[in-house]
Design an enzyme around this catalytic site. Sequence first.
Site, PDB file in Angstrom:
ATOM      1  N   GLU A 144       0.837  -1.144  -0.213  1.00  0.00           N
ATOM      2  CA  GLU A 144      -0.061   0.106  -0.051  1.00  0.00           C
ATOM      3  C   GLU A 144       0.921   1.415  -0.254  1.00  0.00           C
ATOM      4  OE1 GLU A 144      -0.885   2.417   2.361  1.00  0.00           O
ATOM      5  OE2 GLU A 144       0.349   1.768   4.226  1.00  0.00           O
ATOM      6  N   ARG A 178      -5.565  -0.123   4.249  1.00  0.00           N
ATOM      7  CA  ARG A 178      -5.336   0.226   2.904  1.00  0.00           C
ATOM      8  C   ARG A 178      -4.639  -1.205   2.232  1.00  0.00           C
ATOM      9  NH1 ARG A 178      -3.735   5.204   5.290  1.00  0.00           N
ATOM     10  NH2 ARG A 178      -1.855   4.423   5.502  1.00  0.00           N
ATOM     11  N   SER A 217       9.433   5.606   4.431  1.00  0.00           N
ATOM     12  CA  SER A 217       8.548   6.846   4.753  1.00  0.00           C
ATOM     13  C   SER A 217       9.288   8.070   4.451  1.00  0.00           C
ATOM     14  CB  SER A 217       8.076   6.582   6.296  1.00  0.00           C
ATOM     15  OG  SER A 217       7.735   8.046   6.384  1.00  0.00           O
ATOM     16  N   HIS A 299       7.377   8.345  17.629  1.00  0.00           N
ATOM     17  CA  HIS A 299       6.446   8.368  16.610  1.00  0.00           C
ATOM     18  C   HIS A 299       5.314   9.574  16.944  1.00  0.00           C
ATOM     19  CE1 HIS A 299       3.535   8.339  13.447  1.00  0.00           C
ATOM     20  NE2 HIS A 299       4.661   8.340  12.675  1.00  0.00           N
ATOM     21  N   PHE A 306       3.787  17.255  13.653  1.00  0.00           N
ATOM     22  CA  PHE A 306       3.507  17.725  12.434  1.00  0.00           C
ATOM     23  C   PHE A 306       2.126  18.642  12.322  1.00  0.00           C
ATOM     24  CE2 PHE A 306       1.008  16.531   8.439  1.00  0.00           C
ATOM     25  CZ  PHE A 306       1.833  17.154   7.841  1.00  0.00           C
ATOM     26  N   HIS A 323       4.718   7.275   2.037  1.00  0.00           N
ATOM     27  CA  HIS A 323       5.021   6.207   2.409  1.00  0.00           C
ATOM     28  C   HIS A 323       4.734   4.960   1.743  1.00  0.00           C
ATOM     29  CE1 HIS A 323       2.015   4.728   6.057  1.00  0.00           C
ATOM     30  NE2 HIS A 323       1.676   4.264   4.761  1.00  0.00           N
TER      31      HIS A 323
HETATM   32  C1  HEM Z   1       1.185   7.631  10.104  1.00  0.00           C
HETATM   33  C2  HEM Z   1       3.183  11.971  10.187  1.00  0.00           C
HETATM   34  C3  HEM Z   1       7.463   9.796   9.460  1.00  0.00           C
HETATM   35  C4  HEM Z   1       5.360   5.599  10.281  1.00  0.00           C
HETATM   36  C5  HEM Z   1       1.172   8.967  10.178  1.00  0.00           C
HETATM   37  C6  HEM Z   1       0.175   9.907  10.044  1.00  0.00           C
HETATM   38  C7  HEM Z   1       0.843  11.249  10.096  1.00  0.00           C
HETATM   39  C8  HEM Z   1       2.329  11.067  10.251  1.00  0.00           C
HETATM   40  C9  HEM Z   1       0.298  12.599   9.908  1.00  0.00           C
HETATM   41  C10 HEM Z   1      -1.193   9.829   9.731  1.00  0.00           C
HETATM   42  C11 HEM Z   1      -1.133   9.647   8.033  1.00  0.00           C
HETATM   43  C12 HEM Z   1      -2.740   9.134   7.503  1.00  0.00           C
HETATM   44  O1  HEM Z   1      -3.088   8.163   7.726  1.00  0.00           O
HETATM   45  O2  HEM Z   1      -3.250  10.057   6.926  1.00  0.00           O
HETATM   46  C13 HEM Z   1       4.577  11.664  10.088  1.00  0.00           C
HETATM   47  C14 HEM Z   1       5.523  12.647   9.691  1.00  0.00           C
HETATM   48  C15 HEM Z   1       6.892  12.167   9.540  1.00  0.00           C
HETATM   49  C16 HEM Z   1       6.606  10.862   9.852  1.00  0.00           C
HETATM   50  C17 HEM Z   1       5.296  14.314   9.738  1.00  0.00           C
HETATM   51  C18 HEM Z   1       7.997  12.917   9.181  1.00  0.00           C
HETATM   52  C19 HEM Z   1       8.493  14.106   9.056  1.00  0.00           C
HETATM   53  C20 HEM Z   1       7.358   8.485   9.731  1.00  0.00           C
HETATM   54  C21 HEM Z   1       8.429   7.372   9.627  1.00  0.00           C
HETATM   55  C22 HEM Z   1       7.771   6.380   9.638  1.00  0.00           C
HETATM   56  C23 HEM Z   1       6.413   6.532   9.943  1.00  0.00           C
HETATM   57  C24 HEM Z   1       9.798   7.916   9.430  1.00  0.00           C
HETATM   58  C25 HEM Z   1       8.434   4.968   9.917  1.00  0.00           C
HETATM   59  C26 HEM Z   1       9.752   4.764   9.580  1.00  0.00           C
HETATM   60  C27 HEM Z   1       4.098   5.614  10.135  1.00  0.00           C
HETATM   61  C28 HEM Z   1       3.117   4.918   9.789  1.00  0.00           C
HETATM   62  C29 HEM Z   1       1.786   5.519   9.916  1.00  0.00           C
HETATM   63  C30 HEM Z   1       2.166   6.761  10.171  1.00  0.00           C
HETATM   64  C31 HEM Z   1       3.350   3.338   9.621  1.00  0.00           C
HETATM   65  C32 HEM Z   1       0.422   4.514   9.696  1.00  0.00           C
HETATM   66  C33 HEM Z   1      -0.061   4.307  10.864  1.00  0.00           C
HETATM   67  C34 HEM Z   1      -1.430   3.525  10.950  1.00  0.00           C
HETATM   68  O3  HEM Z   1      -1.951   3.723   9.814  1.00  0.00           O
HETATM   69  O4  HEM Z   1      -1.739   2.725  11.636  1.00  0.00           O
HETATM   70  N1  HEM Z   1       2.503   9.742  10.448  1.00  0.00           N
HETATM   71  N2  HEM Z   1       5.119  10.499  10.274  1.00  0.00           N
HETATM   72  N3  HEM Z   1       6.316   7.845  10.121  1.00  0.00           N
HETATM   73  N4  HEM Z   1       3.565   6.841  10.302  1.00  0.00           N
HETATM   74 FE1  HEM Z   1       4.217   8.581  10.545  1.00  0.00          FE
END
Ligand code: HEM
Length: 348
Positions: A144, A178, A217, A299, A306, A323
């Site tokens: 996804e 997804r 990501s 996280h 954010f 991502h």
């Molecule tokens: C979900 C922000 C970096 C792993 C999210 C979401 C946001 C977010 C807003 C919700 C997205 C949505 O469903 O619309 C951020 C920001 C990052 C960042 C601003 C960097 C500036 C990362 C990194 C990883 C990560 C580096 C992993 C290596 C995840 C995962 C989800 C997620 C797996 C999905 C969670 C779920 O749906 O259960 N993130 N993230 N993120 N993020 Fe981050």
Amino acid sequence: MLDNAIPEHLRGDRTLPANTPSADFQPAYPSYSARFPEKATELVMALIGAQYKTKTVADALGQSKISSFLVSDEAAPSFHEWTSFIDNKGYYNLVAFAYWPSTADYETWSKESGFKKWWESLQVGDHSNGWFLEVFNPPMQRFETLFNTQTPEGSGHLREAWSGEIQKHGYWGSMRDRLPISLTDSLEGTKVSIDPSPGAQDRVRVPGKQNLAIIRSGQDWLITTPEERELYLNTMQPVLIKGMDFLRDHGEEVDCYSCRFMDVIDPATRAADKDRTFGVAYFSDLKSLESWCKKHPTHLAIFGGFFQYAKKLKYNVNLRVFHEVMVLEPDQQFFEYIGCHPGTGMLQ
Ligand code: HEM
């Protein structure tokens, strides 16, 4: 009308409940998924790396050798880019990230470009650097993508189209919703302890693991205004680095085997001046990845940071994030390391 993140031809009857808060749930902001051709059954993502003790000893030979195969006329990857990172032992790693539309195309490229023969002939000690090859073949049911704008990154370069604004995002558990296979499969992994590596002197193949979860990501601040750029670099990036350092150095606490925080680089100068970074992490399964996102302070600080960031910019955000996530069967993963230090990738 919001779109379904799962394309029509991969939808089936759901036997497991979705995590969506309600049937008429409306996410607070738009996001999109890449749409691949209906005939695509899988794609291939490969990391081809050269590992050096320090950045200063990195020679051009490894990079130009790998490049010579990637630009071959024979089934060259549909997209590739050069990246670099400093790893958990302070080594400098140069990595080509490449994508093919099918396993057959990857195999053709590997054979016809001469890469396979060269890779199999590599001997530890012939070079001062180590080499690694990590190849993933996610079937479309196990893959996804999520983009906050319709700007391609990674596998997005292989898309046929973009989805419309999707409904399944903006709540915990939406990543799982997804994935087409999660309609009927809870994707549990097996916690396998990795055997200690035999040391830096060997060619080591690491077997795949049931339902290994892989995330790439990415963050792209190229088109931010000077004000947003400063805010990003001073507020968001430091918490992101903290999260990536935690997964790199203490990943075992959350069942993360490997995490690399990588810069996209200019292949000619190796300068990280592209204003793009990404984290690539391998978790024991989807549940452990979900749990780090939803519960771990690192996280949560990125996620919460954010929304503060967006608020400060009055929701005029030009930062692009994306991502891609895959959950793989053992035979959809290939890991091989030649002369790499024992903390490399899945060796640790
Ligand atoms: C979900 C922000 C970096 C792993 C999210 C979401 C946001 C977010 C807003 C919700 C997205 C949505 O469903 O619309 C951020 C920001 C990052 C960042 C601003 C960097 C500036 C990362 C990194 C990883 C990560 C580096 C992993 C290596 C995840 C995962 C989800 C997620 C797996 C999905 C969670 C779920 O749906 O259960 N993130 N993230 N993120 N993020 Fe981050």
